[in-house]
Write a protein that holds these residues in place. Structure first.
Motif, PDB file in Angstrom:
ATOM      1  N   UNK A 118       0.858  -1.179   0.000  1.00 53.98           N
ATOM      2  CA  UNK A 118       0.000   0.000   0.000  1.00 53.98           C
ATOM      3  C   UNK A 118       0.897   1.234   0.000  1.00 53.98           C
ATOM      4  N   UNK A 119       0.681   2.110  -0.972  1.00 52.44           N
ATOM      5  CA  UNK A 119       1.423   3.364  -1.075  1.00 52.44           C
ATOM      6  C   UNK A 119       0.904   4.325  -0.002  1.00 52.44           C
ATOM      7  N   UNK A 120       1.811   5.086   0.631  1.00 51.04           N
ATOM      8  CA  UNK A 120       1.420   5.864   1.811  1.00 51.04           C
ATOM      9  C   UNK A 120       1.924   7.296   1.758  1.00 51.04           C
ATOM     10  N   UNK A 121       1.384   8.100   2.675  1.00 52.00           N
ATOM     11  CA  UNK A 121       1.794   9.489   2.870  1.00 52.00           C
ATOM     12  C   UNK A 121       1.706   9.760   4.368  1.00 52.00           C
ATOM     13  N   UNK A 122       2.832  10.089   5.004  1.00 54.84           N
ATOM     14  CA  UNK A 122       2.783  10.260   6.459  1.00 54.84           C
ATOM     15  C   UNK A 122       2.050  11.550   6.835  1.00 54.84           C
ATOM     16  N   UNK A 123       1.502  11.544   8.053  1.00 56.56           N
ATOM     17  CA  UNK A 123       0.640  12.617   8.554  1.00 56.56           C
ATOM     18  C   UNK A 123       1.233  13.155   9.848  1.00 56.56           C
ATOM     19  N   UNK A 124       1.486  14.456   9.886  1.00 54.85           N
ATOM     20  CA  UNK A 124       2.026  15.078  11.091  1.00 54.85           C
ATOM     21  C   UNK A 124       3.531  14.922  11.172  1.00 54.85           C
ATOM     22  N   UNK A 125       4.107  15.451  12.234  1.00 57.36           N
ATOM     23  CA  UNK A 125       5.553  15.436  12.400  1.00 57.36           C
ATOM     24  C   UNK A 125       6.031  14.124  12.991  1.00 57.36           C
ATOM     25  N   UNK A 187      10.134   9.416   2.504  1.00 55.68           N
ATOM     26  CA  UNK A 187       8.695   9.280   2.671  1.00 55.68           C
ATOM     27  C   UNK A 187       8.064   8.327   1.672  1.00 55.68           C
ATOM     28  N   UNK A 188       8.568   8.317   0.440  1.00 52.71           N
ATOM     29  CA  UNK A 188       7.997   7.448  -0.594  1.00 52.71           C
ATOM     30  C   UNK A 188       8.341   5.977  -0.379  1.00 52.71           C
ATOM     31  N   UNK A 189       9.237   5.689   0.575  1.00 49.63           N
ATOM     32  CA  UNK A 189       9.568   4.294   0.862  1.00 49.63           C
ATOM     33  C   UNK A 189       8.871   3.774   2.115  1.00 49.63           C
ATOM     34  N   UNK A 190       7.993   4.573   2.682  1.00 45.52           N
ATOM     35  CA  UNK A 190       7.219   4.126   3.845  1.00 45.52           C
ATOM     36  C   UNK A 190       5.983   3.349   3.405  1.00 45.52           C
ATOM     37  N   UNK A 191       6.156   2.442   2.478  1.00 49.42           N
ATOM     38  CA  UNK A 191       5.024   1.683   1.950  1.00 49.42           C
ATOM     39  C   UNK A 191       4.831   0.397   2.742  1.00 49.42           C
ATOM     40  N   UNK A 192       3.586   0.063   2.977  1.00 52.32           N
ATOM     41  CA  UNK A 192       3.207  -1.038   3.852  1.00 52.32           C
ATOM     42  C   UNK A 192       3.207  -2.353   3.081  1.00 52.32           C
ATOM     43  N   UNK A 193       3.931  -3.346   3.612  1.00 51.33           N
ATOM     44  CA  UNK A 193       3.879  -4.676   3.011  1.00 51.33           C
ATOM     45  C   UNK A 193       2.546  -5.318   3.361  1.00 51.33           C
ATOM     46  N   UNK A 194       1.788  -5.669   2.318  1.00 53.97           N
ATOM     47  CA  UNK A 194       0.426  -6.160   2.502  1.00 53.97           C
ATOM     48  C   UNK A 194       0.338  -7.673   2.323  1.00 53.97           C
ATOM     49  N   UNK A 195       1.128  -8.225   1.402  1.00 51.59           N
ATOM     50  CA  UNK A 195       1.005  -9.656   1.102  1.00 51.59           C
ATOM     51  C   UNK A 195       2.204 -10.117   0.276  1.00 51.59           C
ATOM     52  N   UNK A 196       2.389 -11.446   0.211  1.00 54.83           N
ATOM     53  CA  UNK A 196       3.462 -12.016  -0.613  1.00 54.83           C
ATOM     54  C   UNK A 196       3.060 -13.314  -1.304  1.00 54.83           C
ATOM     55  N   UNK A 197       1.823 -13.735  -1.132  1.00 57.02           N
ATOM     56  CA  UNK A 197       1.357 -14.999  -1.711  1.00 57.02           C
ATOM     57  C   UNK A 197       0.559 -14.728  -2.991  1.00 57.02           C
ATOM     58  N   UNK A 198       0.940 -15.332  -4.121  1.00 61.72           N
ATOM     59  CA  UNK A 198       0.226 -15.083  -5.381  1.00 61.72           C
ATOM     60  C   UNK A 198      -1.084 -15.866  -5.470  1.00 61.72           C
ATOM     61  N   UNK A 199      -1.986 -15.348  -6.257  1.00 57.67           N
ATOM     62  CA  UNK A 199      -3.223 -16.052  -6.580  1.00 57.67           C
ATOM     63  C   UNK A 199      -2.901 -17.189  -7.535  1.00 57.67           C
ATOM     64  N   UNK A 200      -3.451 -18.363  -7.272  1.00 59.78           N
ATOM     65  CA  UNK A 200      -3.177 -19.501  -8.132  1.00 59.78           C
ATOM     66  C   UNK A 200      -3.922 -19.374  -9.442  1.00 59.78           C
ATOM     67  N   UNK A 201      -3.324 -19.916 -10.501  1.00 57.32           N
ATOM     68  CA  UNK A 201      -3.965 -19.867 -11.824  1.00 57.32           C
ATOM     69  C   UNK A 201      -5.307 -20.557 -11.802  1.00 57.32           C
ATOM     70  N   UNK A 202      -5.413 -21.615 -11.020  1.00 58.56           N
ATOM     71  CA  UNK A 202      -6.668 -22.362 -10.954  1.00 58.56           C
ATOM     72  C   UNK A 202      -7.807 -21.520 -10.406  1.00 58.56           C
ATOM     73  N   UNK A 203      -7.464 -20.430  -9.732  1.00 53.68           N
ATOM     74  CA  UNK A 203      -8.496 -19.559  -9.166  1.00 53.68           C
ATOM     75  C   UNK A 203      -8.924 -18.467 -10.137  1.00 53.68           C
ATOM     76  N   UNK A 204      -8.542 -18.615 -11.404  1.00 51.89           N
ATOM     77  CA  UNK A 204      -9.035 -17.688 -12.405  1.00 51.89           C
ATOM     78  C   UNK A 204      -8.039 -16.648 -12.845  1.00 51.89           C
TER      79      UNK A 204
END
Length: 462
Positions: A118-125, A187-204
């Motif tokens: 998730x791309x982010x933007x920090x808020x406040x000091x 600031x542009x590198x404060x991005x949140x790691x959300x996931x690392x598991x890919x969707x399987x091809x069998x799931x469409x």
């Protein structure tokens, strides 16, 4: 002037009350990690105490009536009508309920080398580097086109996943370690790691699809929360430290928690407001948003929300009158309740010890804040300070006077100067905090308790 450490003065009964106030406070911190959540807590507690919304209030107003009004679910104001007419002024407790954090952008979801972020933007000091590698939670709302608003809170329950912002391992960080603290992480590198598991091809998944991890996130969001990727455009999601407020120290004398700037003042002001008897002058508690970025916007203190509600109350009390609204505001007295920097022996060079706030010595008053030459400050009048001293002494409240660090080192601001524009008497007050604006801040339970007592004394005696 030397102030006693108030811990030495407490009776067993006072210690028991101190514990009750602090347990109440910790519970509110856990439930209120965003301004929206703080407002929801306030409304719930206010209703229990007999408050009604402005829309439900009935004219003419009478002493003891309890009314609240909400602005966009992010700011709230409460009133207990006093025996004197509103135009004689109010006793106002004002604090902010927003805290430094990291916000999610409006087009945030992306994949890079089989990580979804998730791309982010920090808020406040903030010190950006403090937010790396700690467990993080996601709070906020997602507003859908059909008008549905979905509340989001992920990372607080024991069985919830948490999130993280990565940092460079020390073995490869020689160049990074040479950077200034402000440049260790951009600031542009404060991005949140959300996931690392890919969707399987069998799931469409299309065989040509490159962003399989992102696709899996989209699938989870749809199945678990009924959220589409497009819905991020109309979402307000805040990244905050995951975890509960905790007792700190082997003696359990302190609290370690996120967001104590300025919820330590906000919640103690709320407790005082809810516990106050029918006042001589109308009592008021303002909890506002956006202080950390200049009190701007419709939900910040610079908006006309508070003034408009006062105008509504004047109309309900004695009929519409612009002059009475102006008199009510000008004749008011306010504590602009915001935290103060606690003296830290580990960083003593940043403080002027004679003018510092100390743990365990009670509620802090700042005659002025601002920076260097009092820039951007409200400078309270001497006569008002004398009234404050009398009110605190009558209720045996422990208090101290301080400045925010050495004159040329830095400084800060509050909402005081905004309310002073009405011509009312205003002074900054609050609780000393260690590590202010860090993901985890520390307060003394004694100071939290004395703040609650002080705010009650102000509502009663001013």
């Amino acid at each position: 002037m030397d102030r006693k450490n108030v811990w030495k003065t407490y009776t067993p009964a006072q210690k028991a009350e101190l514990d009750q106030v602090n347990e109440r406070y910790k519970a509110c911190l856990d439930a209120g990690k965003t301004e929206r959540e703080c407002v929801a807590i306030t409304v719930e507690e206010a209703k229990k105490a007999g408050y009604v919304s402005l829309a439900e209030a009935k004219a003419p107003l009478k002493a003891g009536d309890k009314i609240y009004a909400v602005c966009m679910d992010k700011s709230i104001v409460l009133f207990q009508i006093g025996r004197q007419p509103l135009e004689k002024g109010m006793n106002i407790l004002g604090a902010h309920i927003d805290s430094p954090r990291i916000d999610v952008k409006q087009n945030p979801l992306y994949e890079s080398d089989e990580f979804a972020y998730l791309d982010t933007h920090y808020y406040g000091g903030i010190k950006k580097y403090q937010w790396l590698t700690i467990p993080l939670a996601l709070h906020g709302v997602v507003a859908k086109k059909d008008g549905t608003v979905i509340n989001v809170s992920i990372g607080e329950k024991d069985d919830d996943p948490v999130f993280v912002i990565s940092d460079l391992l020390v073995h490869l960080a020689a160049k990074q370690m040479e950077q200034k603290a402000s440049a260790v992480i951009e600031g542009e590198k404060l991005d949140l790691i959300l996931a690392s598991c890919p969707l399987e091809e069998a799931e469409g998944l299309d065989k040509e699809e490159k962003d399989a991890v992102k696709a899996n996130v989209v699938k989870i969001l749809k199945e678990s929360y009924n959220i589409e990727e497009e819905d991020f455009v109309s979402a307000e999601l805040e990244i905050v430290p995951a975890g509960k407020a905790r007792d700190c120290g082997i003696d359990r004398s302190m609290i370690l928690a996120y967001g104590q700037d300025d919820r330590v003042c906000g919640f103690t002001s709320l407790f005082a407001m809810l516990d106050a008897d029918v006042p001589e002058r109308t009592a008021c508690c303002i909890l506002v948003d956006k202080e950390e970025i200049g009190s701007v916007g419709a939900t910040g203190m610079q908006s006309r929300f508070f003034e408009n509600v006062v105008a509504e109350l004047i109309a309900m009390e004695s009929g519409e009158s612009e002059l009475k609204v102006r008199r009510a505001l000008q004749n008011s007295k306010m504590l602009s309740s915001d935290v103060s920097a606690a003296y830290d022996p580990m960083f003593a060079d940043a403080f002027e010890k004679r003018s510092s706030a100390f743990f365990g010595k009670g509620l802090v008053f700042n005659k002025f804040t601002g920076s260097r030459g009092k820039n951007g400050s409200n400078d309270a009048n001497a006569e008002y300070l004398a009234q404050i001293r009398r009110a605190m002494d009558e209720e045996q409240v422990a208090y101290q006077f301080a400045e925010l660090g050495k004159v040329d080192v830095g400084g800060g601001g509050t909402i005081a100067y905004i309310m002073a524009n009405y011509g009312m008497e205003v002074i900054d007050s609050g609780v000393p905090v260690l590590s202010m604006h860090a993901p985890w801040e520390t307060t003394s339970k004694a100071d939290v308790y004395e703040a609650y007592k002080g705010y009650l004394a102000f509502l009663k005696n001013m």
